[in-house]
Design a protein around this motif. Structure first.
Motif, short mmCIF file in Angstrom:
data_model
loop_
_atom_site.label_atom_id
_atom_site.label_comp_id
_atom_site.label_asym_id
_atom_site.label_seq_id
_atom_site.Cartn_x
_atom_site.Cartn_y
_atom_site.Cartn_z
N ASP A 41 0.82 -1.21 0.00
CA ASP A 41 0.00 0.00 0.00
C ASP A 41 0.86 1.27 0.00
OD1 ASP A 41 -2.38 -1.40 -0.07
OD2 ASP A 41 -2.60 -1.41 2.11
N ALA A 42 1.88 1.31 0.82
CA ALA A 42 2.70 2.53 0.94
C ALA A 42 4.18 2.26 0.77
CB ALA A 42 2.44 3.19 2.29
N ALA A 43 4.50 1.13 0.10
CA ALA A 43 5.91 0.77 -0.08
C ALA A 43 6.08 -0.12 -1.30
CB ALA A 43 6.44 0.06 1.16
N GLU A 59 11.44 0.95 -0.81
CA GLU A 59 11.03 2.35 -0.90
C GLU A 59 9.72 2.52 -0.14
OE1 GLU A 59 10.96 4.19 -4.83
OE2 GLU A 59 12.08 2.44 -5.59
N ALA A 60 9.65 3.54 0.69
CA ALA A 60 8.44 3.77 1.47
C ALA A 60 8.13 5.26 1.53
CB ALA A 60 8.60 3.23 2.88
N GLU A 61 6.87 5.57 1.77
CA GLU A 61 6.41 6.96 1.80
C GLU A 61 6.89 7.71 3.03
OE1 GLU A 61 2.18 6.81 1.30
OE2 GLU A 61 2.32 6.03 -0.75
N THR A 62 7.03 7.00 4.16
CA THR A 62 7.45 7.64 5.41
C THR A 62 8.46 6.76 6.14
OG1 THR A 62 5.76 6.57 6.78
CG2 THR A 62 5.12 8.65 5.69
N GLU A 64 8.24 5.80 9.19
CA GLU A 64 7.48 4.82 9.97
C GLU A 64 7.13 3.60 9.12
OE1 GLU A 64 3.11 5.21 11.16
OE2 GLU A 64 4.18 5.76 13.00
N VAL A 65 6.65 3.85 7.91
CA VAL A 65 6.31 2.75 7.00
C VAL A 65 7.57 1.97 6.63
CG1 VAL A 65 5.47 2.19 4.68
CG2 VAL A 65 4.23 3.84 6.08
N ARG A 68 8.51 -0.33 9.51
CA ARG A 68 7.53 -1.43 9.62
C ARG A 68 7.76 -2.46 8.51
NH1 ARG A 68 2.50 -1.69 7.40
NH2 ARG A 68 2.44 0.56 7.11
N MET A 69 7.98 -1.98 7.28
CA MET A 69 8.16 -2.88 6.15
C MET A 69 9.49 -3.64 6.23
SD MET A 69 5.30 -2.79 4.80
CE MET A 69 5.77 -4.01 3.59
#
Length: 95
Positions: A41-43, A59-62, A64-65, A68-69
């Motif tokens: 969803d965000a990565a 690659e992640a949007e934030t 935090e993401v 987590r990923m």
């Protein structure tokens, strides 16, 4: 935000295929020989299997993401690589 890791294993291609097959039921995945990717969803995770390591780019949007990923990837890879788990992830910020 982008980080990379080379995960030492002689079975990177096998583990990558297992991961992508596992996630393909719910997520968009792509496999092309010794390279693959999965879109969360965000990565976005990209993999390249070599003879001695599995290269992972995340690659992640934030931040935090991203954190987590990184944990999600490590947990899933260790599950498939149970004979040699825990695998070593040496995450580095991509230049």
């Amino acid at each position: 935000m982008i980080e990379t890791a080379d995960v030492p294993t002689a079975h990177g291609a096998k583990y990558m295929q297992q991961l992508l097959k596992h996630w393909s039921h719910k997520l968009e995945t792509h496999l092309d020989g010794d390279a693959g990717s999965v879109l969360f969803d965000a990565a976005l995770a990209r993999f390249a299997a070599g003879p001695a390591a599995l290269a992972v780019t995340l690659e992640a949007e934030t931040a935090e993401v991203l954190e987590r990923m990184k944990s999600v990837l490590a947990t899933h890879l260790d599950r498939f690589a149970f004979r040699e788990a825990p695998l070593a992830f040496d995450w580095k910020v991509a230049a």
